[in-house]
Design a protein around this motif. Structure first.
Motif, PDB file in Angstrom:
ATOM      1  N   MET A 112       0.837  -1.212   0.000  1.00  0.00           N
ATOM      2  CA  MET A 112       0.000   0.000   0.000  1.00  0.00           C
ATOM      3  C   MET A 112       0.867   1.257   0.000  1.00  0.00           C
ATOM      4  SD  MET A 112      -3.493   0.352   0.616  1.00  0.00           S
ATOM      5  CE  MET A 112      -4.720  -0.883   0.220  1.00  0.00           C
ATOM      6  N   LYS A 113       0.347   2.241  -0.707  1.00  0.00           N
ATOM      7  CA  LYS A 113       1.052   3.506  -0.801  1.00  0.00           C
ATOM      8  C   LYS A 113       0.262   4.551   0.003  1.00  0.00           C
ATOM      9  CE  LYS A 113       2.895   6.068  -4.745  1.00  0.00           C
ATOM     10  NZ  LYS A 113       3.082   5.888  -6.196  1.00  0.00           N
ATOM     11  N   PHE A 114       0.911   5.121   0.997  1.00  0.00           N
ATOM     12  CA  PHE A 114       0.223   6.073   1.878  1.00  0.00           C
ATOM     13  C   PHE A 114       0.657   7.516   1.640  1.00  0.00           C
ATOM     14  CE2 PHE A 114      -0.367   2.238   4.458  1.00  0.00           C
ATOM     15  CZ  PHE A 114      -1.681   2.396   4.868  1.00  0.00           C
ATOM     16  N   GLY A 115      -0.302   8.401   1.738  1.00  0.00           N
ATOM     17  CA  GLY A 115      -0.030   9.828   1.811  1.00  0.00           C
ATOM     18  C   GLY A 115      -0.513  10.288   3.182  1.00  0.00           C
ATOM     19  N   ILE A 116       0.214  11.229   3.762  1.00  0.00           N
ATOM     20  CA  ILE A 116      -0.146  11.726   5.091  1.00  0.00           C
ATOM     21  C   ILE A 116      -0.200  13.254   5.048  1.00  0.00           C
ATOM     22  CG2 ILE A 116       0.730  11.976   7.475  1.00  0.00           C
ATOM     23  CD1 ILE A 116       1.822   9.118   7.237  1.00  0.00           C
ATOM     24  N   VAL A 117      -1.184  13.829   5.713  1.00  0.00           N
ATOM     25  CA  VAL A 117      -1.297  15.283   5.803  1.00  0.00           C
ATOM     26  C   VAL A 117      -1.164  15.681   7.274  1.00  0.00           C
ATOM     27  CG1 VAL A 117      -2.704  17.302   5.228  1.00  0.00           C
ATOM     28  CG2 VAL A 117      -2.936  15.207   3.878  1.00  0.00           C
ATOM     29  N   VAL A 118      -0.306  16.645   7.544  1.00  0.00           N
ATOM     30  CA  VAL A 118      -0.125  17.139   8.919  1.00  0.00           C
ATOM     31  C   VAL A 118      -0.532  18.617   8.955  1.00  0.00           C
ATOM     32  CG1 VAL A 118       1.508  17.528  10.805  1.00  0.00           C
ATOM     33  CG2 VAL A 118       1.770  15.515   9.329  1.00  0.00           C
ATOM     34  N   ASN A 119      -1.554  18.917   9.734  1.00  0.00           N
ATOM     35  CA  ASN A 119      -2.119  20.273   9.736  1.00  0.00           C
ATOM     36  C   ASN A 119      -1.812  21.108  10.970  1.00  0.00           C
ATOM     37  OD1 ASN A 119      -3.288  19.946   7.245  1.00  0.00           O
ATOM     38  ND2 ASN A 119      -5.268  19.296   8.044  1.00  0.00           N
ATOM     39  N   GLU A 120      -1.054  20.544  11.898  1.00  0.00           N
ATOM     40  CA  GLU A 120      -0.732  21.313  13.115  1.00  0.00           C
ATOM     41  C   GLU A 120       0.775  21.341  13.350  1.00  0.00           C
ATOM     42  OE1 GLU A 120      -2.866  23.152  14.822  1.00  0.00           O
ATOM     43  OE2 GLU A 120      -4.515  22.454  13.572  1.00  0.00           O
ATOM     44  N   GLY A 121       1.220  22.361  14.063  1.00  0.00           N
ATOM     45  CA  GLY A 121       2.638  22.515  14.349  1.00  0.00           C
ATOM     46  C   GLY A 121       3.110  21.498  15.385  1.00  0.00           C
ATOM     47  N   PRO A 122       4.434  21.395  15.557  1.00  0.00           N
ATOM     48  CA  PRO A 122       4.962  20.449  16.530  1.00  0.00           C
ATOM     49  C   PRO A 122       4.753  20.963  17.954  1.00  0.00           C
ATOM     50  CG  PRO A 122       6.744  21.766  15.643  1.00  0.00           C
ATOM     51  CD  PRO A 122       5.493  22.196  14.917  1.00  0.00           C
ATOM     52  N   TYR A 123       4.724  20.062  18.900  1.00  0.00           N
ATOM     53  CA  TYR A 123       4.650  20.365  20.346  1.00  0.00           C
ATOM     54  C   TYR A 123       3.310  20.925  20.809  1.00  0.00           C
ATOM     55  CZ  TYR A 123       9.558  19.445  19.698  1.00  0.00           C
ATOM     56  OH  TYR A 123      10.734  18.850  19.327  1.00  0.00           O
ATOM     57  N   GLN A 124       2.742  21.883  20.067  1.00  0.00           N
ATOM     58  CA  GLN A 124       1.465  22.481  20.457  1.00  0.00           C
ATOM     59  C   GLN A 124       0.338  21.442  20.459  1.00  0.00           C
ATOM     60  OE1 GLN A 124       0.751  25.695  21.202  1.00  0.00           O
ATOM     61  NE2 GLN A 124      -1.471  25.551  21.218  1.00  0.00           N
ATOM     62  N   HIS A 125       0.365  20.554  19.483  1.00  0.00           N
ATOM     63  CA  HIS A 125      -0.720  19.597  19.272  1.00  0.00           C
ATOM     64  C   HIS A 125      -0.114  18.223  19.005  1.00  0.00           C
ATOM     65  CE1 HIS A 125      -4.189  17.694  17.325  1.00  0.00           C
ATOM     66  NE2 HIS A 125      -4.942  18.659  17.809  1.00  0.00           N
ATOM     67  N   GLN A 126      -0.861  17.172  19.310  1.00  0.00           N
ATOM     68  CA  GLN A 126      -0.327  15.814  19.147  1.00  0.00           C
ATOM     69  C   GLN A 126      -0.281  15.362  17.684  1.00  0.00           C
ATOM     70  OE1 GLN A 126      -2.318  12.892  21.688  1.00  0.00           O
ATOM     71  NE2 GLN A 126      -0.949  11.256  20.970  1.00  0.00           N
ATOM     72  N   ALA A 127      -0.881  16.127  16.779  1.00  0.00           N
ATOM     73  CA  ALA A 127      -1.041  15.687  15.383  1.00  0.00           C
ATOM     74  C   ALA A 127       0.254  15.202  14.732  1.00  0.00           C
ATOM     75  CB  ALA A 127      -1.645  16.819  14.551  1.00  0.00           C
ATOM     76  N   SER A 128       1.327  15.963  14.896  1.00  0.00           N
ATOM     77  CA  SER A 128       2.579  15.601  14.239  1.00  0.00           C
ATOM     78  C   SER A 128       3.149  14.303  14.827  1.00  0.00           C
ATOM     79  CB  SER A 128       3.597  16.737  14.375  1.00  0.00           C
ATOM     80  OG  SER A 128       4.780  16.425  13.666  1.00  0.00           O
ATOM     81  N   ASP A 129       3.019  14.125  16.139  1.00  0.00           N
ATOM     82  CA  ASP A 129       3.469  12.877  16.785  1.00  0.00           C
ATOM     83  C   ASP A 129       2.657  11.693  16.260  1.00  0.00           C
ATOM     84  OD1 ASP A 129       5.413  13.712  19.026  1.00  0.00           O
ATOM     85  OD2 ASP A 129       3.716  15.042  19.376  1.00  0.00           O
ATOM     86  N   SER A 130       1.340  11.874  16.198  1.00  0.00           N
ATOM     87  CA  SER A 130       0.471  10.787  15.736  1.00  0.00           C
ATOM     88  C   SER A 130       0.798  10.414  14.295  1.00  0.00           C
ATOM     89  CB  SER A 130      -0.999  11.206  15.823  1.00  0.00           C
ATOM     90  OG  SER A 130      -1.365  11.461  17.152  1.00  0.00           O
ATOM     91  N   ALA A 131       1.030  11.438  13.472  1.00  0.00           N
ATOM     92  CA  ALA A 131       1.339  11.197  12.063  1.00  0.00           C
ATOM     93  C   ALA A 131       2.653  10.443  11.926  1.00  0.00           C
ATOM     94  CB  ALA A 131       1.422  12.528  11.311  1.00  0.00           C
ATOM     95  N   TYR A 132       3.639  10.842  12.744  1.00  0.00           N
ATOM     96  CA  TYR A 132       4.948  10.194  12.704  1.00  0.00           C
ATOM     97  C   TYR A 132       4.837   8.723  13.114  1.00  0.00           C
ATOM     98  CZ  TYR A 132       9.611   8.805  14.185  1.00  0.00           C
ATOM     99  OH  TYR A 132      10.772   8.107  14.351  1.00  0.00           O
ATOM    100  N   LEU A 133       4.105   8.459  14.191  1.00  0.00           N
ATOM    101  CA  LEU A 133       3.969   7.076  14.670  1.00  0.00           C
ATOM    102  C   LEU A 133       3.193   6.229  13.665  1.00  0.00           C
ATOM    103  CD1 LEU A 133       3.325   7.828  18.442  1.00  0.00           C
ATOM    104  CD2 LEU A 133       5.383   6.805  17.442  1.00  0.00           C
ATOM    105  N   PHE A 134       2.234   6.856  12.993  1.00  0.00           N
ATOM    106  CA  PHE A 134       1.492   6.137  11.948  1.00  0.00           C
ATOM    107  C   PHE A 134       2.439   5.783  10.797  1.00  0.00           C
ATOM    108  CE2 PHE A 134      -0.856   5.787   8.026  1.00  0.00           C
ATOM    109  CZ  PHE A 134      -1.970   5.024   8.362  1.00  0.00           C
ATOM    110  N   ALA A 135       3.221   6.766  10.377  1.00  0.00           N
ATOM    111  CA  ALA A 135       4.149   6.556   9.257  1.00  0.00           C
ATOM    112  C   ALA A 135       5.142   5.447   9.593  1.00  0.00           C
ATOM    113  CB  ALA A 135       4.889   7.856   8.946  1.00  0.00           C
ATOM    114  N   LYS A 136       5.688   5.509  10.812  1.00  0.00           N
ATOM    115  CA  LYS A 136       6.666   4.516  11.243  1.00  0.00           C
ATOM    116  C   LYS A 136       6.037   3.113  11.249  1.00  0.00           C
ATOM    117  CE  LYS A 136       8.456   4.498  15.436  1.00  0.00           C
ATOM    118  NZ  LYS A 136       9.242   4.663  16.667  1.00  0.00           N
TER     119      LYS A 136
END
Lengths: 98, 119, 123
Positions: free
Chosen positions: B1-25
């Protein structure tokens, strides 16, 4: 379709909106939405009612981080990040209710 | 499967970037391809090389850079959103590139799944 | 997936304008997506319906009024604008309050439409 929710239903309407509109399918509770899947929270009744129509999953690492790993409502399935990936594959599409 | 990921929030302020990273990993660990991560809205702040968290905290920016290097993940920062927020070539971390919104649409058309992380 | 490499893209707008930038930046993605000849639908539900309210006057907050852009969407061949009936009603609004022509759908129809999409982007 996989519906991804990341906000507590006690302070935000995303989960409620999803339940109102979505065609029955899979729901994954992540980040602050994991509070919805804990026993005794004020939204528990609504979640249980929805579980008749939706299969509900919770991202266990997010639940553990919040100190509620042992409060999961029975019938909600726990997944890790690998399980999250699998859910996006077993469903044809996904929607993050931001 | 080929995944694309969108991150809409900055680092540290919101968990979005962490969640996206863990999903990607996790996706990569399962043998899938993470073709592109598109940073939009305040998500463009994930690309600032001036980021310096306390030593005992995770380095969100470097973590993305490393993922890009090791797994050929295309990290794209939206130019319009970046310019609004002062993210330029001069302060862009390694592994990231600045490009247009068309790159987000392309991720939607070319990937099997596009997953959004935001607020 | 639809034929010929065209995918069904749906943009779900659930946030009010001005309080945050999501509505404005979402509109920028919509315009680009149309340029890629994709099948584009826009959904407005929850506080997202406020994005379409007529008569927005932003001078006093020194912010650009981007609401006229919704009226320009037709020129980009974006004609599928859907508003959820329950969200409108919950805000005391009717179709007459909106600055563009939309299709009002009940929650079940809206859910069915979401389910048909290939890519759903929510802002």
């Amino acid at each position: 379709m996989l519906h991804i929710i990341n906000k507590s239903p006690l302070s935000n309407g995303s989960l409620e909106s999803c339940l109102r509109v979505a065609v029955p399918g899979d729901i994954l509770l992540t980040e602050d939405a994991v509070y919805a899947a804990t026993s005794g929270n004020a939204f528990e009744g609504k979640l249980r009612e929805a579980m008749g129509r939706f299969k509900v999953y919770v991202l266990q690492p997010d639940l553990d981080a919040r100190g509620l790993g042992d409060r999961l409502i029975e019938g909600v399935t726990s997944v890790d990040h690998g399980g999250f990936v699998d859910l996006t594959i077993s469903n044809n599409s996904c929607q993050s209710w931001l | 499967m080929k995944f694309g990921i969108v991150v809409n929030e900055g680092p540290y302020q919101h968990q979005a970037s962490d969640s996206a990273y863990l999903f990607a990993k996790a996706a990569i660990a399962k043998g899938h391809e993470v073709w592109r991560v598109f940073f939009y809205h305040d998500g463009v702040n994930n690309a600032s090389k001036l980021t310096e968290p306390p030593q005992d905290d995770r380095h969100i920016v470097n973590r993305w850079t490393k993922l890009a290097e090791e797994h050929k993940v295309d990290l794209v920062v939206c130019v319009a959103a970046a310019m609004r927020r002062g993210i330029r070539e001069e302060n862009l971390a390694a592994g990231f590139r600045i490009s247009g919104l068309g790159q987000l649409v392309e991720a939607g058309t070319k990937c099997d799944r596009l997953i959004t992380f935001g607020d | 997936m639809s034929e010929g490499g065209v995918k069904k893209f749906m943009f779900v707008n659930r946030k009010a304008p001005y309080g945050t930038i999501y509505a404005l930046e979402s509109l920028e993605v919509v315009l680009i997506t149309a340029a890629f000849d994709q099948d584009v639908s826009l959904v407005f539900m929850d506080d997202g319906v406020y994005q379409l309210k007529k008569g927005q006057q932003t001078k006093g907050i020194e912010t650009k009024n981007f609401s006229p852009t919704y009226r320009a969407l037709e020129g980009y061949d974006i004609e599928k604008l859907y508003v959820e009936k329950e969200s409108l009603e919950a805000r005391g609004l009717t179709e007459a309050d909106l600055l563009v022509d939309v299709t009002v759908l009940g929650r079940a129809e809206m859910g069915a439409l979401m389910n048909e999409q290939d890519v759903v982007l929510s802002f």
